[in-house]
Motif scaffolding. Structure first.
Motif, PDB file in Angstrom:
ATOM      1  N   MET A   1     -13.014   9.272  -5.580  1.00  0.00           N
ATOM      2  CA  MET A   1     -11.985   8.330  -5.129  1.00  0.00           C
ATOM      3  C   MET A   1     -12.055   7.057  -5.972  1.00  0.00           C
ATOM      4  SD  MET A   1      -9.668   8.912  -2.979  1.00  0.00           S
ATOM      5  CE  MET A   1     -10.172  10.043  -1.721  1.00  0.00           C
TER       6      MET A   1
ATOM      7  N   PHE B   1       0.836  -1.205   0.000  1.00  0.00           N
ATOM      8  CA  PHE B   1       0.000   0.000   0.000  1.00  0.00           C
ATOM      9  C   PHE B   1       0.871   1.255   0.000  1.00  0.00           C
ATOM     10  CE2 PHE B   1      -3.900  -2.082   2.250  1.00  0.00           C
ATOM     11  CZ  PHE B   1      -4.122  -2.832   1.111  1.00  0.00           C
TER      12      PHE B   1
ATOM     13  N   HIS C   1      -3.888  11.371  -2.225  1.00  0.00           N
ATOM     14  CA  HIS C   1      -5.143  11.156  -2.950  1.00  0.00           C
ATOM     15  C   HIS C   1      -6.265  11.972  -2.306  1.00  0.00           C
ATOM     16  CE1 HIS C   1      -2.860   7.741  -4.428  1.00  0.00           C
ATOM     17  NE2 HIS C   1      -3.757   7.594  -5.388  1.00  0.00           N
ATOM     18  N   ALA C   2      -6.300  11.919  -0.963  1.00  0.00           N
ATOM     19  CA  ALA C   2      -7.348  12.663  -0.252  1.00  0.00           C
ATOM     20  C   ALA C   2      -7.224  14.147  -0.549  1.00  0.00           C
ATOM     21  CB  ALA C   2      -7.244  12.403   1.246  1.00  0.00           C
TER      22      ALA C   2
ATOM     23  N   LEU D   1       3.585   3.886   9.489  1.00  0.00           N
ATOM     24  CA  LEU D   1       2.224   3.522   9.116  1.00  0.00           C
ATOM     25  C   LEU D   1       1.322   4.750   8.921  1.00  0.00           C
ATOM     26  CD1 LEU D   1       1.556   0.411  11.397  1.00  0.00           C
ATOM     27  CD2 LEU D   1       2.330   0.475   9.042  1.00  0.00           C
ATOM     28  N   ALA D   2       1.933   5.926   8.917  1.00  0.00           N
ATOM     29  CA  ALA D   2       1.112   7.139   8.685  1.00  0.00           C
ATOM     30  C   ALA D   2       0.382   6.992   7.353  1.00  0.00           C
ATOM     31  CB  ALA D   2       2.006   8.367   8.655  1.00  0.00           C
TER      32      ALA D   2
ATOM     33  N   PHE E   1      -9.022   5.023  -7.914  1.00  0.00           N
ATOM     34  CA  PHE E   1      -8.746   3.603  -7.687  1.00  0.00           C
ATOM     35  C   PHE E   1      -8.915   2.790  -8.974  1.00  0.00           C
ATOM     36  CE2 PHE E   1      -8.509   1.962  -3.199  1.00  0.00           C
ATOM     37  CZ  PHE E   1      -8.206   3.179  -2.617  1.00  0.00           C
TER      38      PHE E   1
ATOM     39  N   ARG F   1      -3.204   1.325  18.796  1.00  0.00           N
ATOM     40  CA  ARG F   1      -2.533   0.040  18.602  1.00  0.00           C
ATOM     41  C   ARG F   1      -3.005  -0.948  19.647  1.00  0.00           C
ATOM     42  NH1 ARG F   1      -1.600   2.540  14.700  1.00  0.00           N
ATOM     43  NH2 ARG F   1       0.390   3.134  13.797  1.00  0.00           N
TER      44      ARG F   1
ATOM     45  N   PHE G   1       1.354   8.692  12.495  1.00  0.00           N
ATOM     46  CA  PHE G   1       2.768   9.063  12.586  1.00  0.00           C
ATOM     47  C   PHE G   1       3.604   7.837  12.260  1.00  0.00           C
ATOM     48  CE2 PHE G   1       6.593  10.559  14.879  1.00  0.00           C
ATOM     49  CZ  PHE G   1       6.636  11.853  14.388  1.00  0.00           C
TER      50      PHE G   1
HETATM   51  C1  HEM Z   1      -8.659  13.032   4.817  1.00  0.00           C
HETATM   52  C2  HEM Z   1      -8.560  11.755   4.566  1.00  0.00           C
HETATM   53  C3  HEM Z   1      -7.799  10.734   5.371  1.00  0.00           C
HETATM   54  C4  HEM Z   1      -7.401  10.770   6.670  1.00  0.00           C
HETATM   55  C5  HEM Z   1      -7.610  11.884   7.692  1.00  0.00           C
HETATM   56  C6  HEM Z   1      -6.690   9.536   6.931  1.00  0.00           C
HETATM   57  C7  HEM Z   1      -6.137   9.198   8.147  1.00  0.00           C
HETATM   58  C8  HEM Z   1      -5.523   7.995   8.400  1.00  0.00           C
HETATM   59  C9  HEM Z   1      -5.036   7.580   9.690  1.00  0.00           C
HETATM   60  C10 HEM Z   1      -5.106   8.397  10.967  1.00  0.00           C
HETATM   61  C11 HEM Z   1      -4.497   6.358   9.551  1.00  0.00           C
HETATM   62  C12 HEM Z   1      -3.903   5.484  10.650  1.00  0.00           C
HETATM   63  C13 HEM Z   1      -2.451   5.763  10.855  1.00  0.00           C
HETATM   64  C14 HEM Z   1      -1.950   5.029  12.069  1.00  0.00           C
HETATM   65  O1  HEM Z   1      -2.671   4.241  12.669  1.00  0.00           O
HETATM   66  O2  HEM Z   1      -0.797   5.250  12.405  1.00  0.00           O
HETATM   67  C15 HEM Z   1      -4.651   5.973   8.169  1.00  0.00           C
HETATM   68  C16 HEM Z   1      -4.232   4.788   7.661  1.00  0.00           C
HETATM   69  C17 HEM Z   1      -4.372   4.434   6.365  1.00  0.00           C
HETATM   70  N1  HEM Z   1      -4.920   5.179   5.360  1.00  0.00           N
HETATM   71 FE1  HEM Z   1      -5.716   7.012   5.544  1.00  0.00          FE
HETATM   72  N2  HEM Z   1      -6.686   8.790   5.794  1.00  0.00           N
HETATM   73  C18 HEM Z   1      -7.340   9.484   4.810  1.00  0.00           C
HETATM   74  C19 HEM Z   1      -7.527   9.097   3.501  1.00  0.00           C
HETATM   75  C20 HEM Z   1      -7.005   7.957   2.957  1.00  0.00           C
HETATM   76  C21 HEM Z   1      -7.110   7.609   1.562  1.00  0.00           C
HETATM   77  C22 HEM Z   1      -7.800   8.460   0.494  1.00  0.00           C
HETATM   78  C23 HEM Z   1      -6.489   6.399   1.414  1.00  0.00           C
HETATM   79  C24 HEM Z   1      -6.281   5.592   0.179  1.00  0.00           C
HETATM   80  C25 HEM Z   1      -6.215   6.105  -1.032  1.00  0.00           C
HETATM   81  C26 HEM Z   1      -5.994   6.007   2.710  1.00  0.00           C
HETATM   82  C27 HEM Z   1      -5.295   4.857   2.961  1.00  0.00           C
HETATM   83  C28 HEM Z   1      -4.850   4.468   4.202  1.00  0.00           C
HETATM   84  C29 HEM Z   1      -4.208   3.191   4.476  1.00  0.00           C
HETATM   85  C30 HEM Z   1      -3.922   2.094   3.459  1.00  0.00           C
HETATM   86  C31 HEM Z   1      -3.903   3.168   5.823  1.00  0.00           C
HETATM   87  C32 HEM Z   1      -3.242   2.035   6.604  1.00  0.00           C
HETATM   88  C33 HEM Z   1      -1.744   2.184   6.537  1.00  0.00           C
HETATM   89  C34 HEM Z   1      -1.025   0.874   6.745  1.00  0.00           C
HETATM   90  O3  HEM Z   1      -1.612  -0.093   7.163  1.00  0.00           O
HETATM   91  O4  HEM Z   1       0.167   0.844   6.481  1.00  0.00           O
HETATM   92  N3  HEM Z   1      -6.329   6.977   3.615  1.00  0.00           N
HETATM   93  N4  HEM Z   1      -5.266   6.994   7.495  1.00  0.00           N
END
Ligand code: HEM
Length: 501
Positions: A183, A125, A445-446, A438-439, A187, A365, A435
């Protein structure tokens, strides 16, 4: 524009819960509130305080204070960068286990293995979204503009048209459907992403997952599968999405009917290509199942951010004009690189996110085994959830003077002492993306989707709230949830710069 009604929209869409489940949940909540309220009062004071306790229970429910008083609260740690990195990146403190528990992934993601610690998936990812993503989204920009235009013309849900220039629309559901539609293009490209059958499934599946998350809080585990089946009609949308994706993964990207140039810039293409050498692990089923999880991540946050940005703009008309001028002066609407560089638009979005994050805690976590932080003091027992207070981080007065004040110019006028100032930056003082390694990898994209929508609406319309229905959000545990009833008034500007050909 045509009237359009969607039934799977709110983050916890009560209409979408089967009614008896909803009332069961309400009864459970009322009883548990009563139980905890009464338990906390001394027996000697019992009779005297019962009436006031009852009153406070009723008041809580009137104010939408739904929460789970019997759950074990997460352990909130504080700390600087080093501790945040330790929290974020220690393998036995699992990010996936938290979300798997919270959303019931075993059911909502087609038998997802909810205890796995999966670095392979995060790497895939991260590579696709974070490394390749920024260039790809820029290439998709014209296609997204086209999709936005067709949405505004044909799919906008119109509540009222008081005169020929004015349209009243529901803010939350418009934000949700619109960000889902856009979105979907990033994708799955122009053809597949706009396929109405798939687009509806892509809209409904995350809503159902979130509704299940609400219902699972009151459901004994042996009934979860049944509840999931009732609420999702046997996982219909989940299976539908997978049935569109699996044949393409199986037969390879050449079998996919999408224009050259667009296809190669999509998340789906990159996922198929990058996972190709490892197809034994990434079978069509596993990859499509992971895409369901990725789609959930991509769906549930952007629309909440869009909702808040539009809400903030409505109550700050002067900023509508400032950002509109910035967009128009730079001719930025038809050039994503320019749009992305606009500092006032970007700063407004960051300030909105600083003060309106969906979740007041971050970097959740779950300890897969007992864990002691490297300070030697902070101990986390196996099974506990540990996290940080993102509200405190974004309200630190040493970093953000007058932290409660919405200062849209803060990131350009010296009123932020954080080292970063962009909407998509990751910082210990701005945890909306999490942070460490894994941030959120999908933040580019967003940001693209949000900037495109905000700039386009501002160039064409004055935005206002419909005063009668403009409540903002309610709280559920640490989450702030937009009200479905809030209405946005779009008033076409007298001199629209027609950018749509
Ligand atoms: C304003 C929109 C978004 C916010 C505020 C946001 C916020 C977050 C947060 C807080 C996490 C968790 C980080 C952690 O636990 O350390 C996360 C994880 C993730 N986000 Fe977003 N996200 C947004 C949009 C998106 C979009 C559009 C995608 C995909 C295109 C996406 C894909 C992911 C993925 C794949 C993870 C997991 C990361 C991992 O497992 O390595 N997010 N996001």
């Amino acid at each position: 524009m045509r009237n359009h009604s969607f039934d799977a929209m709110a983050i916890i869409d009560l209409e979408n819960l089967t009614p008896w489940l909803f009332w069961l949940a309400v009864t459970g909540l009322v009883l548990s509130e009563l139980y905890f309220a009464l338990q906390s009062s001394r027996i000697s004071k019992f009779t005297g305080s019962t009436e006031s306790k009852l009153r406070s229970v009723i008041k809580d429910f009137n104010n939408g204070r739904f929460y789970k008083p019997w759950g074990t609260p997460p352990i909130i740690i504080d700390g600087g960068k080093k501790r945040l990195l330790e929290l974020s990146d220690t393998p036995v403190l699992s990010q996936r286990a938290v979300y798997a528990d919270m959303f019931g992934f075993k059911h909502t993601m087609n038998k997802f293995n909810h205890t796995e610690v999966n670095i392979i998936k995060s790497r895939l990812f991260g590579r696709v979204l974070n490394v390749n993503g920024p260039n790809q989204v820029a290439r998709l920009y014209p296609v997204l503009q086209k999709r936005l235009s067709s949405f505004l013309k044909d799919e906008l849900e119109v509540l009222d048209t008081p005169d020929s220039r004015t349209t009243v629309i529901p803010l939350a559901s418009t934000a949700k459907v619109l960000s889902s539609r856009l979105m979907a293009v990033t994708f799955f490209g122009e053809n597949l992403g706009s396929n109405p059958d798939l687009a509806e499934a892509l809209l409904r599946h995350p809503s159902q997952t979130i509704a299940c998350m609400g219902a699972f809080q009151f459901t004994p585990s042996f009934l979860m599968s049944l509840v999931h089946n009732i609420m999702t009609r046997g996982g219909r949308e989940m299976r539908k999405i997978q049935s569109y994706l699996m044949p393409i993964i199986d037969q390879g990207v050449d079998s996919w009917d999408e224009a050259k140039g667009i296809k190669e810039s999509t998340v789906f293409y990159d996922l198929i290509e990058q996972s190709h050498p490892n197809r034994d692990y990434w079978t069509p089923f596993t990859l499509s199942q992971s895409i369901l999880g990725l789609w959930l991540a991509a769906s549930h946050q952007p629309w909440v951010n869009l909702y808040h940005i539009l809400y903030e703009l409505c109550i700050r008309p002067e900023w509508q004009q400032i950002i509109r001028e910035e967009v128009m002066q730079h001719g930025a609407l038809n050039d994503f690189t320019k749009l992305n560089q606009l500092s006032l638009l970007d700063g407004f979005m960051r300030e909105t996110a600083r003060l309106n994050s969906l979740d007041k805690i971050a970097i959740r976590r779950k300890a897969l085994e007992d864990y002691t932080f490297s300070d030697g003091y902070t101990k986390v027992p196996a099974g506990a959830v540990v996290c940080v207070d993102s509200y405190a981080a974004s309200h630190n007065p040493r970093i953000y003077p007058r932290p409660e004040t919405f200062d849209a110019g803060r990131f350009t006028n010296g009123q932020s002492h954080d080292q970063t100032n962009r909407f998509t930056d990751v910082s210990e003082n701005y945890l909306i993306w999490g942070f460490g390694s894994l941030a959120c990898p999908g933040r580019h994209h967003a940001s693209l989707v949000l900037k495109l929508v905000v700039a386009t609406l501002l160039v064409d319309y004055e935005l206002e709230l419909d005063a009668k229905r403009s409540r903002r959000h309610w709280m559920w545990e640490s989450f702030s949830i937009p009200y479905n009833s809030t209405r946005l008034v779009l008033r076409r500007r007298s001199e629209p710069t027609s950018h749509w050909q």
